[in-house]
Design a protein around this motif. Structure first.
Motif, mmCIF file in Angstrom:
data_model
loop_
_atom_site.group_PDB
_atom_site.id
_atom_site.type_symbol
_atom_site.label_atom_id
_atom_site.label_comp_id
_atom_site.label_asym_id
_atom_site.label_seq_id
_atom_site.Cartn_x
_atom_site.Cartn_y
_atom_site.Cartn_z
ATOM 1 N N ILE A 1 43.701 -34.793 16.013
ATOM 2 C CA ILE A 1 43.765 -34.107 14.712
ATOM 3 C C ILE A 1 45.212 -33.831 14.300
ATOM 4 C CG2 ILE A 1 43.070 -32.077 13.419
ATOM 5 C CD1 ILE A 1 40.788 -33.992 14.154
ATOM 6 N N LEU A 2 45.966 -33.133 15.132
ATOM 7 C CA LEU A 2 47.352 -32.813 14.788
ATOM 8 C C LEU A 2 48.228 -34.061 14.827
ATOM 9 C CD1 LEU A 2 49.142 -30.437 13.993
ATOM 10 C CD2 LEU A 2 49.568 -30.007 16.416
ATOM 11 N N GLY A 3 47.928 -34.947 15.762
ATOM 12 C CA GLY A 3 48.731 -36.166 15.894
ATOM 13 C C GLY A 3 48.738 -37.021 14.642
ATOM 14 N N LEU A 4 47.630 -37.026 13.894
ATOM 15 C CA LEU A 4 47.572 -37.826 12.668
ATOM 16 C C LEU A 4 48.560 -37.307 11.637
ATOM 17 C CD1 LEU A 4 45.739 -40.245 11.694
ATOM 18 C CD2 LEU A 4 44.607 -38.555 10.254
ATOM 19 N N VAL A 5 48.759 -35.991 11.586
ATOM 20 C CA VAL A 5 49.727 -35.410 10.640
ATOM 21 C C VAL A 5 51.151 -35.662 11.106
ATOM 22 C CG1 VAL A 5 50.414 -33.323 9.394
ATOM 23 C CG2 VAL A 5 48.070 -33.566 10.179
ATOM 24 N N LEU A 6 51.410 -35.416 12.380
ATOM 25 C CA LEU A 6 52.783 -35.465 12.888
ATOM 26 C C LEU A 6 53.364 -36.872 12.942
ATOM 27 C CD1 LEU A 6 52.698 -32.868 15.810
ATOM 28 C CD2 LEU A 6 53.057 -32.505 13.369
ATOM 29 N N TYR A 7 52.518 -37.883 12.913
ATOM 30 C CA TYR A 7 53.043 -39.246 13.054
ATOM 31 C C TYR A 7 52.687 -40.144 11.862
ATOM 32 C CZ TYR A 7 54.274 -37.247 17.459
ATOM 33 O OH TYR A 7 54.809 -36.407 18.398
ATOM 34 N N PRO A 8 51.496 -40.699 11.721
ATOM 35 C CA PRO A 8 51.284 -41.604 10.578
ATOM 36 C C PRO A 8 51.401 -40.950 9.211
ATOM 37 C CG PRO A 8 49.242 -41.262 11.818
ATOM 38 C CD PRO A 8 50.333 -40.677 12.633
ATOM 39 N N ILE A 9 50.863 -39.745 9.022
ATOM 40 C CA ILE A 9 51.009 -39.097 7.706
ATOM 41 C C ILE A 9 52.474 -38.774 7.442
ATOM 42 C CG2 ILE A 9 50.495 -37.004 6.375
ATOM 43 C CD1 ILE A 9 47.694 -37.028 7.490
ATOM 44 N N ARG A 10 53.184 -38.339 8.444
ATOM 45 C CA ARG A 10 54.619 -38.018 8.278
ATOM 46 C C ARG A 10 55.416 -39.210 7.768
ATOM 47 N NH1 ARG A 10 59.036 -38.453 11.997
ATOM 48 N NH2 ARG A 10 57.669 -38.624 13.810
ATOM 49 N N SER B 1 50.524 -34.970 -0.698
ATOM 50 C CA SER B 1 49.133 -35.016 -1.140
ATOM 51 C C SER B 1 48.181 -35.169 0.055
ATOM 52 C CB SER B 1 48.939 -36.175 -2.121
ATOM 53 O OG SER B 1 47.584 -36.337 -2.451
ATOM 54 N N MET B 2 48.545 -36.038 0.987
ATOM 55 C CA MET B 2 47.663 -36.293 2.125
ATOM 56 C C MET B 2 47.612 -35.098 3.073
ATOM 57 S SD MET B 2 48.297 -40.296 3.056
ATOM 58 C CE MET B 2 46.649 -40.663 3.628
ATOM 59 N N MET C 1 44.434 -31.350 5.713
ATOM 60 C CA MET C 1 44.340 -30.031 6.325
ATOM 61 C C MET C 1 43.183 -29.215 5.739
ATOM 62 S SD MET C 1 46.410 -30.152 8.751
ATOM 63 C CE MET C 1 45.963 -28.491 9.289
ATOM 64 N N LYS C 2 42.826 -29.475 4.490
ATOM 65 C CA LYS C 2 41.649 -28.815 3.916
ATOM 66 C C LYS C 2 40.399 -29.229 4.677
ATOM 67 C CE LYS C 2 39.089 -28.129 -0.400
ATOM 68 N NZ LYS C 2 39.014 -28.458 -1.853
ATOM 69 N N LYS C 3 40.305 -30.518 5.023
ATOM 70 C CA LYS C 3 39.164 -31.011 5.794
ATOM 71 C C LYS C 3 39.182 -30.442 7.213
ATOM 72 C CE LYS C 3 38.614 -35.420 3.327
ATOM 73 N NZ LYS C 3 37.200 -35.227 2.918
ATOM 74 N N VAL C 4 40.367 -30.377 7.811
ATOM 75 C CA VAL C 4 40.488 -29.819 9.156
ATOM 76 C C VAL C 4 40.007 -28.368 9.169
ATOM 77 C CG1 VAL C 4 42.134 -29.103 10.950
ATOM 78 C CG2 VAL C 4 42.339 -31.370 9.889
ATOM 79 N N ASP C 5 40.454 -27.578 8.191
ATOM 80 C CA ASP C 5 40.036 -26.176 8.102
ATOM 81 C C ASP C 5 38.522 -26.054 7.937
ATOM 82 O OD1 ASP C 5 42.644 -25.338 8.345
ATOM 83 O OD2 ASP C 5 42.963 -25.077 6.185
ATOM 84 N N LEU D 1 57.440 -26.171 15.200
ATOM 85 C CA LEU D 1 57.757 -25.809 13.822
ATOM 86 C C LEU D 1 56.744 -26.422 12.859
ATOM 87 C CD1 LEU D 1 59.532 -24.406 11.786
ATOM 88 C CD2 LEU D 1 61.125 -26.336 11.878
ATOM 89 N N SER D 2 56.384 -27.676 13.091
ATOM 90 C CA SER D 2 55.381 -28.333 12.244
ATOM 91 C C SER D 2 54.063 -27.578 12.279
ATOM 92 C CB SER D 2 55.151 -29.775 12.718
ATOM 93 O OG SER D 2 56.320 -30.544 12.636
ATOM 94 N N THR D 3 53.631 -27.177 13.467
ATOM 95 C CA THR D 3 52.364 -26.467 13.619
ATOM 96 C C THR D 3 52.381 -25.141 12.863
ATOM 97 O OG1 THR D 3 52.024 -27.473 15.789
ATOM 98 C CG2 THR D 3 50.727 -25.502 15.278
ATOM 99 N N ARG D 4 53.488 -24.435 12.941
ATOM 100 C CA ARG D 4 53.580 -23.137 12.274
ATOM 101 C C ARG D 4 53.610 -23.282 10.754
ATOM 102 N NH1 ARG D 4 54.295 -22.589 17.170
ATOM 103 N NH2 ARG D 4 54.306 -20.607 18.315
ATOM 104 N N LEU D 5 54.265 -24.300 10.255
ATOM 105 C CA LEU D 5 54.262 -24.537 8.805
ATOM 106 C C LEU D 5 52.860 -24.885 8.317
ATOM 107 C CD1 LEU D 5 57.552 -26.635 8.424
ATOM 108 C CD2 LEU D 5 57.174 -24.270 7.674
ATOM 109 N N LEU D 6 52.150 -25.710 9.077
ATOM 110 C CA LEU D 6 50.797 -26.089 8.700
ATOM 111 C C LEU D 6 49.857 -24.888 8.775
ATOM 112 C CD1 LEU D 6 50.586 -29.501 10.589
ATOM 113 C CD2 LEU D 6 50.646 -29.192 8.105
ATOM 114 N N LYS D 7 50.027 -24.061 9.786
ATOM 115 C CA LYS D 7 49.183 -22.868 9.916
ATOM 116 C C LYS D 7 49.332 -21.958 8.700
ATOM 117 C CE LYS D 7 48.254 -18.901 12.927
ATOM 118 N NZ LYS D 7 48.638 -18.180 14.171
#
Length: 348
Positions: A255-264, A273-274, A279-283, A312-318
């Motif tokens: 879940i987090l890996g998709l944001v930190l690597y391909p989406i990034r 946008s992505m 993250m709306k779906k994750v929530d 830092l990425s995790t805290r911004l997303l949270k």
């Protein structure tokens, strides 16, 4: 239960005529005695069938060929499982290949220790760049062998693991969904009485343009949320500490890996946008995501640079600071590009 063969190697095939000869030659060199290769043609429109049939004619005692209508990789894997007669099962992607000693060495270790699952490291070959990257199949910072294997980015892969047939009982790959291994492999790991790790990169994972993992990135890849949810639901019968470890691994690496690597890696507006959509779906699926201790401790055993990036990425997303997250990712991407150019200049 009696088994007709020792090992069944299931090879789903779809549009891989360029790679199929290499794949089949490698598995023929590695196949143990009294084993079988099942080629599952998933309605491939190219010349893969011609190639596969030529191998069947040459090795009728080893290779079994099946042609079915196109149903996707999950459907092809389920089809292969339903026809396999081996005591042990492994899959092989038809655009990849293996070292000659892979199957015999892993099986030997499994039989010596009475293990139901054996695994080896992965050699990622980047076709365009002409480079290689070794991916270890275990995390030495975790205690049990189970958790060492579970807590890795490529944990879900089905093609570097030999699995006792009994571990598939009642399991199937969710048809119509990519990232299908995520719904199955964690459950198999949790069921195994013991796992053995062969610390050699014997599986050649070819990163090619046009493959599922390397095609143009879009929100279809958000399917990882569904397959992760299936795995978590299937793990409900495990002891609580096993459930927690499975969930933690899936949250971090899938879940987090998709944001930190391909989406990034997407352009700024697409990335922003992505991130919001994803993250709306994750929530919606995982209300405990940012309360999970593995998510909040992500990166603790990494290098200093990676640890800062992940935390830092995790805290911004949270905090749902998605615009700030997208800007931060852009800065990280720029820094990586500059570093890569400096490294290239240093090698000239």
């Amino acid at each position: 239960m009696d088994y007709n063969k020792k090992l069944s190697v299931i090879v789903p095939v779809y549009n891989t005529e360029k790679y199929l000869n290499r794949c089949l030659d490698s598995v023929l060199a590695a196949i143990p005695e009294h084993s079988e290769i099942l080629i599952i043609n998933d309605g491939s429109p190219d010349q893969s069938e011609v190639i596969a049939l030529s191998y069947c004619e040459k090795y009728p005692e080893i290779i079994r060929y099946f042609h079915k209508g196109n149903g996707g990789l999950s459907d092809a894997k389920n089809y292969g499982l339903s026809h396999a007669t081996g005591e042990y099962i492994i899959f092989l992607d038809s655009d990849d290949y293996i070292e000659p000693d892979m199957y015999r060495e892993i099986l030997g270790e499994m039989q010596q220790t009475g293990s139901q699952l054996g695994i080896c490291d992965i050699n990622c070959e980047y076709e365009v760049e002409g480079t290689n990257l070794i991916s270890c199949c275990y995390n030495p910072n975790r205690g049990s062998t189970f958790f060492q294997i579970l807590d890795t980015p490529l944990m879900a892969a089905s093609w570097n693991k030999i699995i006792h047939r009994s571990l598939f009982e009642g399991l199937d790959y969710p048809t119509g969904l990519n990232n299908e291994d995520v719904a199955v492999t964690p459950i198999i790991l949790g069921r195994a009485n013991h796992c053995v790790i062969v610390k050699k990169p014997m599986y050649k994972y070819v990163q090619r343009p046009g493959s599922i993992q390397n095609s143009t990135f879009n929100n279809k890849r958000f399917v990882i949320i569904e397959t992760t949810n299936i795995a978590i639901e299937r793990a409900a019968d495990f002891p609580l500490h096993i459930q927690e470890q499975i969930k933690g691994s899936l949250y971090i690496h899938q879940i987090l890996g998709l944001v930190l690597y391909p989406i990034r890696q997407q352009s700024f507006l697409k990335r922003y946008s992505m991130i919001k959509e994803y993250m709306k779906k994750v929530d919606g699926y995982f209300i405990d995501f940012f309360q999970n201790r593995y998510v909040m401790d992500n990166g603790m055993t990494d290098t200093y640079k990676n640890r800062i990036f992940k935390r830092l990425s995790t805290r911004l997303l949270k905090k749902k600071l998605y615009l700030v997250t997208s800007i931060f990712f852009g800065l990280v991407n720029l820094a990586e590009q500059i570093n890569s150019q400096m490294v290239k200049k240093g090698h000239k």
